[in-house]
Design a protein around this motif. Structure first.
Motif, PDB file in Angstrom:
ATOM      1  N   ARG A 194       0.873  -1.213   0.005  1.00 42.06           N
ATOM      2  CA  ARG A 194      -0.078   0.023   0.075  1.00 42.06           C
ATOM      3  C   ARG A 194       0.984   1.340  -0.094  1.00 42.06           C
ATOM      4  NH1 ARG A 194      -4.609  -2.033   4.445  1.00 42.06           N
ATOM      5  NH2 ARG A 194      -5.851  -3.021   3.054  1.00 42.06           N
ATOM      6  N   TYR A 195       2.072   1.149   0.776  1.00 36.84           N
ATOM      7  CA  TYR A 195       2.813   2.121   0.622  1.00 36.84           C
ATOM      8  C   TYR A 195       3.238   2.763  -0.764  1.00 36.84           C
ATOM      9  CZ  TYR A 195       7.618   4.610   1.339  1.00 36.84           C
ATOM     10  OH  TYR A 195       8.531   5.428   1.168  1.00 36.84           O
ATOM     11  N   LEU A 196       3.462   1.490  -1.506  1.00 36.96           N
ATOM     12  CA  LEU A 196       3.973   1.878  -2.918  1.00 36.96           C
ATOM     13  C   LEU A 196       3.001   2.595  -4.004  1.00 36.96           C
ATOM     14  CD1 LEU A 196       6.300  -1.213  -3.319  1.00 36.96           C
ATOM     15  CD2 LEU A 196       7.082   1.014  -2.919  1.00 36.96           C
ATOM     16  N   GLN A 197       1.788   2.191  -3.389  1.00 35.85           N
ATOM     17  CA  GLN A 197       0.555   2.656  -4.299  1.00 35.85           C
ATOM     18  C   GLN A 197       0.361   3.940  -4.581  1.00 35.85           C
ATOM     19  OE1 GLN A 197      -2.564   0.341  -2.451  1.00 35.85           O
ATOM     20  NE2 GLN A 197      -2.326  -1.444  -3.913  1.00 35.85           N
ATOM     21  N   SER A 198       0.037   4.526  -5.722  1.00 36.09           N
ATOM     22  CA  SER A 198       0.086   5.952  -5.768  1.00 36.09           C
ATOM     23  C   SER A 198      -1.320   6.476  -5.174  1.00 36.09           C
ATOM     24  CB  SER A 198       0.208   6.446  -7.205  1.00 36.09           C
ATOM     25  OG  SER A 198      -0.862   5.928  -7.986  1.00 36.09           O
ATOM     26  N   VAL A 199      -1.099   8.019  -4.839  1.00 39.72           N
ATOM     27  CA  VAL A 199      -2.112   8.483  -4.208  1.00 39.72           C
ATOM     28  C   VAL A 199      -2.368   9.952  -4.966  1.00 39.72           C
ATOM     29  CG1 VAL A 199      -3.262   9.828  -2.178  1.00 39.72           C
ATOM     30  CG2 VAL A 199      -2.082   7.330  -1.989  1.00 39.72           C
ATOM     31  N   MET A 259      -7.343  10.530  -3.624  1.00 46.96           N
ATOM     32  CA  MET A 259      -8.220   9.662  -4.534  1.00 46.96           C
ATOM     33  C   MET A 259      -6.998   8.628  -4.497  1.00 46.96           C
ATOM     34  SD  MET A 259      -9.586  12.142  -7.424  1.00 46.96           S
ATOM     35  CE  MET A 259     -10.576  11.049  -8.105  1.00 46.96           C
ATOM     36  N   LYS A 260      -7.375   7.362  -4.485  1.00 51.95           N
ATOM     37  CA  LYS A 260      -6.484   6.192  -4.834  1.00 51.95           C
ATOM     38  C   LYS A 260      -7.422   4.978  -5.374  1.00 51.95           C
ATOM     39  CE  LYS A 260      -3.759   3.372  -1.995  1.00 51.95           C
ATOM     40  NZ  LYS A 260      -3.444   2.912  -0.399  1.00 51.95           N
ATOM     41  N   ASN A 261      -6.803   4.369  -6.579  1.00 50.33           N
ATOM     42  CA  ASN A 261      -7.500   3.657  -7.152  1.00 50.33           C
ATOM     43  C   ASN A 261      -7.662   2.277  -6.154  1.00 50.33           C
ATOM     44  OD1 ASN A 261      -7.026   4.599  -9.733  1.00 50.33           O
ATOM     45  ND2 ASN A 261      -5.257   3.784 -10.108  1.00 50.33           N
ATOM     46  N   GLY A 262      -9.216   1.905  -6.542  1.00 51.70           N
ATOM     47  CA  GLY A 262      -9.638   0.802  -5.614  1.00 51.70           C
ATOM     48  C   GLY A 262      -9.945   1.100  -4.280  1.00 51.70           C
ATOM     49  N   ARG A 280       4.780  13.554  -1.749  1.00 54.37           N
ATOM     50  CA  ARG A 280       3.922  12.752  -1.768  1.00 54.37           C
ATOM     51  C   ARG A 280       3.430  12.172  -0.644  1.00 54.37           C
ATOM     52  NH1 ARG A 280       4.827   7.130  -1.997  1.00 54.37           N
ATOM     53  NH2 ARG A 280       6.867   6.369  -1.605  1.00 54.37           N
ATOM     54  N   MET A 281       2.227  11.459  -0.491  1.00 57.28           N
ATOM     55  CA  MET A 281       1.935  10.807   0.502  1.00 57.28           C
ATOM     56  C   MET A 281       1.316   9.283   0.098  1.00 57.28           C
ATOM     57  SD  MET A 281       1.327  13.241   2.827  1.00 57.28           S
ATOM     58  CE  MET A 281       0.241  12.555   4.127  1.00 57.28           C
ATOM     59  N   PHE A 298      -3.986   5.214   7.814  1.00 49.73           N
ATOM     60  CA  PHE A 298      -2.687   5.766   8.354  1.00 49.73           C
ATOM     61  C   PHE A 298      -2.155   6.376   7.090  1.00 49.73           C
ATOM     62  CE2 PHE A 298      -3.312   2.893  11.726  1.00 49.73           C
ATOM     63  CZ  PHE A 298      -2.646   3.305  12.954  1.00 49.73           C
ATOM     64  N   LEU A 299      -1.628   7.745   7.348  1.00 43.64           N
ATOM     65  CA  LEU A 299      -0.656   8.350   6.401  1.00 43.64           C
ATOM     66  C   LEU A 299       0.724   8.406   6.809  1.00 43.64           C
ATOM     67  CD1 LEU A 299      -3.072  11.543   6.086  1.00 43.64           C
ATOM     68  CD2 LEU A 299      -3.208   9.333   4.815  1.00 43.64           C
ATOM     69  N   ASN A 300       1.462   8.407   5.705  1.00 46.18           N
ATOM     70  CA  ASN A 300       2.967   8.286   5.616  1.00 46.18           C
ATOM     71  C   ASN A 300       3.363   9.459   4.716  1.00 46.18           C
ATOM     72  OD1 ASN A 300       5.579   7.387   4.185  1.00 46.18           O
ATOM     73  ND2 ASN A 300       5.667   6.947   6.060  1.00 46.18           N
ATOM     74  N   CYS A 301       4.227  10.518   5.006  1.00 46.37           N
ATOM     75  CA  CYS A 301       4.746  11.498   4.275  1.00 46.37           C
ATOM     76  C   CYS A 301       6.441  10.927   3.952  1.00 46.37           C
ATOM     77  CB  CYS A 301       4.597  12.734   4.691  1.00 46.37           C
ATOM     78  SG  CYS A 301       5.340  14.129   3.366  1.00 46.37           S
ATOM     79  N   PRO A 302       6.820  10.639   2.957  1.00 50.15           N
ATOM     80  CA  PRO A 302       8.197  10.208   3.117  1.00 50.15           C
ATOM     81  C   PRO A 302       9.227  11.358   3.043  1.00 50.15           C
ATOM     82  CG  PRO A 302       7.344   8.987   1.606  1.00 50.15           C
ATOM     83  CD  PRO A 302       6.198   9.904   1.783  1.00 50.15           C
ATOM     84  N   SER A 303       8.753  12.327   2.685  1.00 54.26           N
ATOM     85  CA  SER A 303       9.372  13.582   2.834  1.00 54.26           C
ATOM     86  C   SER A 303       9.699  14.156   4.242  1.00 54.26           C
ATOM     87  CB  SER A 303       9.025  14.992   2.129  1.00 54.26           C
ATOM     88  OG  SER A 303       8.590  14.416   0.786  1.00 54.26           O
TER      89      SER A 303
END
Length: 551
Positions: A268-273, A291-294, A365-366, A304-309
């Motif tokens: 899920r972390y790798l899926q684009s948002v 927005m996220k596919n599926g 990105r989130m 749960f949200l993650n911001c790699p930055s």
């Protein structure tokens, strides 16, 4: 508790009365049983400790229990409380286990040095000649208890496990979690070290029991004939061996489940948002429409949200404020900690206006993990619902109220809820701003559809200054509230919950009322007691069920 008690008692008497440990008990006394019984309880609780934090597993189970009673589903909402209780049991049993083994080490040392009786000395000397097995793990007179701890597998892994456990427990204190979440988050991942040490801890086989020989050595007959051991046919030299390590068998299942859980989170972390809209409110509340596919959600769920930055490792929970009927999902994030402050600063530096439409890609990105179920999912299972939000704790009820608006707009026959009581407590006026728009729309729509009695809402401002009070007094004769613009005027101070519950019970004399809270523990305690107090003993009359959001 029943299983814990059974395991403790069973293994205590197994080592206290078992024939295999007669000679071991002679050296160690009751400290043997006091060391081994907690070890069995620790195995059981270490098996349980990971299960309550497998969020996807809990959501799957919760979904499969939708056909069952609400009481069963409510237990799953207490997963964090259960996780803490199991941790407390692990801490208690670890303390007992350590103290007992320290006593054992001292008794092994004294026995090796001949400080006890002849039998203890003879048992400690076994294994120094060929073809015999030993009982006392202290194999030389120069070995001290401290040296035994730091040179044996059981001792070294025990030290590592204990240090990891101390750090995890101390960093889990409320003050640490609230003010220094990163400290809590990173130290809690010492569970990897904890479980690695746990798996190898029993490999040292430091507690040893008597094994079978031919002919058999009977301690009840031979303990007084130490000098005849090996020379008399009925008293061969006793043989000893450590038990087979069992801890890995207890924890391997939950460990595999947790690894699968983390792999799913990584996917899920790798899926684009995608960003749909970003709004930064003056009250330092950030609204993200994503927005996220599926992606499919239900009311009151959280992600749960993650911001790699900011950090590639940190994930934080936020309740979604959007409705399932919408083609996006949204969260409202209040500045309350290092991570949220950094996120808001990052958004402010990336966006050129307060209301930002996508005209160019953002510099950050989130990642999103979820959604996960909470108690608020059950709100539509009740005829009447009391929704209580404190501050930003109103977020799950934004989702509920939006969904109600969509359902009433579509005349959805599945909407069995016939009355909603909504209470929102805030310390400052700015906090009302983002939610007041939704209430205004609901207020207008309900009146147009002849459903004015469907939603009763009360807003409470618990903090104000003299200038605000004067401003309210000057405009007291207006039809709408000067703070929110709503027809319902804002109340000042805290709710009189006895009065509110009495009103709900009087207006719904034969209903089942679900009381839902997203707020502090002190308020939860008050509402839980009120639910019990105002539930009628007559099963045909009003019943209140308390539900609380847990992350």
């Amino acid at each position: 508790m029943a299983i814990n008690t059974f395991l403790f008692v069973w293994f205590y008497f197994l080592y206290d009365l078992g024939d295999r440990f007669i000679y071991t008990r002679h050296i160690l006394g009751s400290a043997l049983s006091w060391a081994r019984a907690p070890a069995a309880v620790l195995n059981f609780n270490c098996m349980l400790i990971l299960l309550p934090v497998c969020r996807n597993l809990l959501s799957l189970i919760r979904g499969s229990f939708m056909c069952c009673g609400r009481t069963i589903r409510k237990q799953l909402d207490k997963n964090i409380s259960f996780h803490k209780l199991v941790a407390y049991m692990i801490a208690l049993m670890t303390a007992v286990h350590i103290i007992a083994h320290l006593v054992n080490a001292e008794r092994y040392y004294n026995s090796r040095h001949g400080d006890y009786d002849e039998l203890s000395t003879a048992l400690s000397n076994l294994g120094d000649t060929a073809n015999t097995t030993y009982l006392n793990p202290i194999r030389s007179l120069s070995t001290t208890p401290i040296l035994l701890v730091f040179t044996s597998i059981a001792g070294l892994t025990g030290v590592v496990i204990t240090l990891a456990l101390i750090l995890m427990i101390t960093s889990s204190m409320e003050v640490i979690r609230r003010s220094y979440f990163e400290v809590f988050w990173f130290t809690h991942h010492l569970f990897i070290v904890f479980f690695a040490g746990l798996v190898f801890h029993g490999a040292g086989r430091i507690v040893r029991g008597q094994t079978a020989t031919d002919p058999p050595h009977d301690p009840k007959h031979c303990d007084d004939e130490v000098d005849e051991w090996g020379m008399e046919e009925n008293c061969p030299i006793p043989q000893f061996a450590g038990g087979f390590p069992q801890t890995w068998m207890w924890v391997i299942g939950p460990m595999v489940l947790y690894v699968c859980e983390r792999l799913l989170r990584f996917v899920r972390y790798l899926q684009s948002v995608q960003y749909r809209k970003i709004v930064i409110r003056p009250s330092k509340v950030l609204e993200l429409q994503l927005m996220k596919n599926g992606f499919k959600m239900d009311v009151g769920q959280y992600v749960f949200l993650n911001c790699p930055s900011i950090s590639q490792l940190e994930w934080h929970p936020f309740t979604m404020t959007s409705a399932p009927e919408e083609d996006f999902f949204s969260v409202h994030i209040r500045s309350a900690g290092d991570w949220t402050q950094k996120l808001i600063s990052l958004v402010e530096s990336s966006c050129q206006s307060l209301l930002w439409a996508l005209t160019q890609p953002l510099s950050f990105r989130m990642s999103v993990d979820g959604p996960f179920g909470t108690a608020s999912e059950d709100v539509f299972d009740y005829e009447v619902a009391m929704l209580v939000g404190a501050g930003i704790g109103v977020t799950p009820f934004a989702s509920v109220l939006k969904s109600i608006w969509y359902k009433s707009k579509e005349s959805n026959p599945k909407l069995s809820t016939r009355k909603i009581y909504f209470y929102w407590l805030c310390r400052e006026t700015h906090a009302f701003e983002w939610f007041a728009d939704l209430l205004q729309v609901l207020e207008r729509e309900m009146e147009e559809r002849g459903m004015g009695d469907f939603l009763t809402y009360k807003l409470f401002l618990t903090g104000w200054d003299q200038s605000q009070a004067t401003h309210v007094m000057v405009h007291a004769d207006k039809d709408t509230d000067v703070i929110t613009g709503l027809k319902q005027k804002t109340n000042y101070g805290r709710p009189n919950w006895d009065k509110e519950f009495e009103q709900v019970r009087a207006e719904n004399p034969t209903s089942v009322v679900g009381t839902f809270l997203c707020g502090p523990a002190a308020l939860a305690s008050v509402l839980a007691k009120k639910c019990v107090k105002y539930t009628d003993v007559d099963p045909r009359k009003t019943k209140f069920y308390f539900n609380q959001e847990n992350f």
